[in-house]
Design an enzyme around this catalytic site. Sequence first.
Site, PDB file in Angstrom:
ATOM      1  N   TYR A 148       0.302   0.760   1.370  1.00 34.89           N
ATOM      2  CA  TYR A 148      -1.087   0.927   0.785  1.00 34.89           C
ATOM      3  C   TYR A 148      -2.114  -0.175   1.323  1.00 34.89           C
ATOM      4  O   TYR A 148      -3.132   0.530   1.357  1.00 34.89           O
ATOM      5  CB  TYR A 148      -0.758   0.550  -0.793  1.00 34.89           C
ATOM      6  N   GLU A 155      -9.057   2.770   5.871  1.00 35.82           N
ATOM      7  CA  GLU A 155     -10.042   3.776   5.294  1.00 35.82           C
ATOM      8  C   GLU A 155     -11.383   2.916   5.330  1.00 35.82           C
ATOM      9  O   GLU A 155     -12.443   3.410   5.719  1.00 35.82           O
ATOM     10  CB  GLU A 155      -9.647   3.922   3.736  1.00 35.82           C
TER      11      GLU A 155
END
Length: 216
Positions: A148, A155
């Site tokens: 995660y 991103e």
Amino acid sequence: MAQSKCTRTGLALYNLISAVGWAFIFYQVVRTYPMVGQPAFFDVTKNIVTFVQCGALIEIINSLFGIVRSPIVTTAAQVLSRLLVVIGIFQLLPETPAAHSISYITLLLAWSTTEVVRYLFYFFTLCRKDGPPKVLLLLRYNLFWVLYPTGVASELSIIYSALPIAERVYGPLYKYVLVGSMLTYIPGLPMLFMHMVAQRRKVMKSLKENPAKKTN
């Protein structure tokens, strides 16, 4: 009853196809990337990554119509944030520097590993009487510690790298859209991460109390 069985079959098929799609992307990273390197790897994979990720729009529809129990707001936020990356950057701003760097590789590794485990977990939950194999259960509720943060960092790196290009190509408004999307990570990241921590705590407690139990 027949409709319920049909729905479960459809969901199982969707999850299996999605798992295969992400497994193919993972294979491309470990097989093709070492041979061609960047930026060639981005050029040959960005379209298939976009196509596979767009399939997740089905999850928003399923949540909206109550076919699955996932909250519509959370589901839409997660799917749309990724679509912003694959469509808003990979397709509309393919010259983004970070998309041609290691950030793209770490992004695909984090996404593909997460999704293969997640979709297989759901597939076996729907199709297997005893639920998913224990190994999938452990992977599902433990890999997020690493994957995660890696996915989010990748991103953000790609989005940030796209800002000057977005302004040059589409004007300041598009740049502000990307900046706004980055700001949503501030409340979203801890909320989703702590949700997974809470889910993990419940699952691990259930396994400890009943080692023979496969699923929560």
